[in-house]
Structure formats: structure tokens, C-alpha cells
Design a protein around this motif. Structure first.
Motif, PDB file in Angstrom:
ATOM      1  N   UNK A  70       3.192  -5.973  -0.275  1.00  0.00           N
ATOM      2  CA  UNK A  70       2.331  -7.099   0.101  1.00  0.00           C
ATOM      3  C   UNK A  70       2.126  -7.134   1.616  1.00  0.00           C
ATOM      4  N   UNK A  71       3.193  -6.873   2.360  1.00  0.00           N
ATOM      5  CA  UNK A  71       3.099  -6.870   3.825  1.00  0.00           C
ATOM      6  C   UNK A  71       2.150  -5.784   4.334  1.00  0.00           C
ATOM      7  N   UNK A  72       2.002  -4.702   3.565  1.00  0.00           N
ATOM      8  CA  UNK A  72       1.039  -3.652   3.932  1.00  0.00           C
ATOM      9  C   UNK A  72      -0.385  -4.052   3.561  1.00  0.00           C
ATOM     10  N   UNK A  98      10.491   6.746  -5.040  1.00  0.00           N
ATOM     11  CA  UNK A  98       9.804   5.720  -5.824  1.00  0.00           C
ATOM     12  C   UNK A  98      10.280   4.344  -5.389  1.00  0.00           C
ATOM     13  N   UNK A  99       9.323   3.467  -5.159  1.00  0.00           N
ATOM     14  CA  UNK A  99       9.591   2.065  -4.829  1.00  0.00           C
ATOM     15  C   UNK A  99       9.052   1.231  -5.989  1.00  0.00           C
ATOM     16  N   UNK A 100       9.935   0.827  -6.897  1.00  0.00           N
ATOM     17  CA  UNK A 100       9.525   0.111  -8.103  1.00  0.00           C
ATOM     18  C   UNK A 100       9.550  -1.387  -7.834  1.00  0.00           C
ATOM     19  N   UNK A 101       8.362  -1.984  -7.763  1.00  0.00           N
ATOM     20  CA  UNK A 101       8.260  -3.407  -7.436  1.00  0.00           C
ATOM     21  C   UNK A 101       8.696  -4.301  -8.598  1.00  0.00           C
ATOM     22  N   UNK A 153      12.628  -4.309  -7.644  1.00  0.00           N
ATOM     23  CA  UNK A 153      13.121  -4.552  -6.295  1.00  0.00           C
ATOM     24  C   UNK A 153      12.159  -5.481  -5.547  1.00  0.00           C
ATOM     25  N   UNK A 154      12.615  -6.677  -5.276  1.00  0.00           N
ATOM     26  CA  UNK A 154      11.752  -7.661  -4.604  1.00  0.00           C
ATOM     27  C   UNK A 154      11.459  -7.264  -3.157  1.00  0.00           C
ATOM     28  N   UNK A 155      12.350  -6.526  -2.506  1.00  0.00           N
ATOM     29  CA  UNK A 155      12.081  -6.070  -1.140  1.00  0.00           C
ATOM     30  C   UNK A 155      10.934  -5.071  -1.123  1.00  0.00           C
TER      31      UNK A 155
END
Length: 76
Positions: free
Chosen positions: A45-47, A31-34, A37-39
Motif C-alpha cells: 500500500x505504501x508503494x 515472495x511477500x504474501x499479503x 503478513x500485514x507488514x
């Protein structure tokens, strides 16, 4: 085993549904919780995405909680 990542936030109902689906089918995921985690937010966003959830299954991107596409990619 399929490589699965999911970009989420704390207040996203569709994210909760997507994670529940993965858990109920014993699919391990990262899980990547935005919200936390700002990264991870920057990576999303970069995707080119501005909404969540985004689930990545073996390199294939699924925007939103698209149950049929997720099942297809997972072979369920």
C-alpha cells in the motif's frame, strides 16, 4: 542474478501464474504474501498499489502478470 520480489495473496490466480512463470524459468524470488503478513500488505500500500501481483525486478515494478514486461526485465 536479478533481484526479484513478488507480492501475492493466497487466492490470486494471476499471482500463481506469475510464480509458475518464475519457477519454470529458474528465477529465484522472494515472495511477500499479503494474506499472511500485514507488514507486507502495508509495504504494498505504501508503494501505492491496491492490487496484486506486483513483481519487482531489479527495482522495476510490474503490476499484474505482464508476461512480456517480465521477460524483458529478466532478459528471457
Amino acid at each position: 542474478m536479478k533481484a526479484v520480489e513478488i507480492y501475492t495473496s493466497d487466492s490470486c490466480i494471476q499471482c500463481i501464474k506469475a510464480k509458475e512463470f518464475l519457477k519454470s524459468n529458474n528465477v529465484e524470488y522472494i515472495e511477500r504474501n499479503i494474506s499472511k503478513n500485514s507488514q507486507d500488505r502495508r509495504a504494498l500500500i505504501d508503494m501505492g498499489y491496491m492490487s496484486i501481483p506486483v513483481t519487482i525486478i531489479n527495482g522495476q515494478h510490474v503490476l499484474g502478470f505482464d508476461l512480456n514486461r517480465m521477460k524483458n526485465l529478466l532478459g528471457i
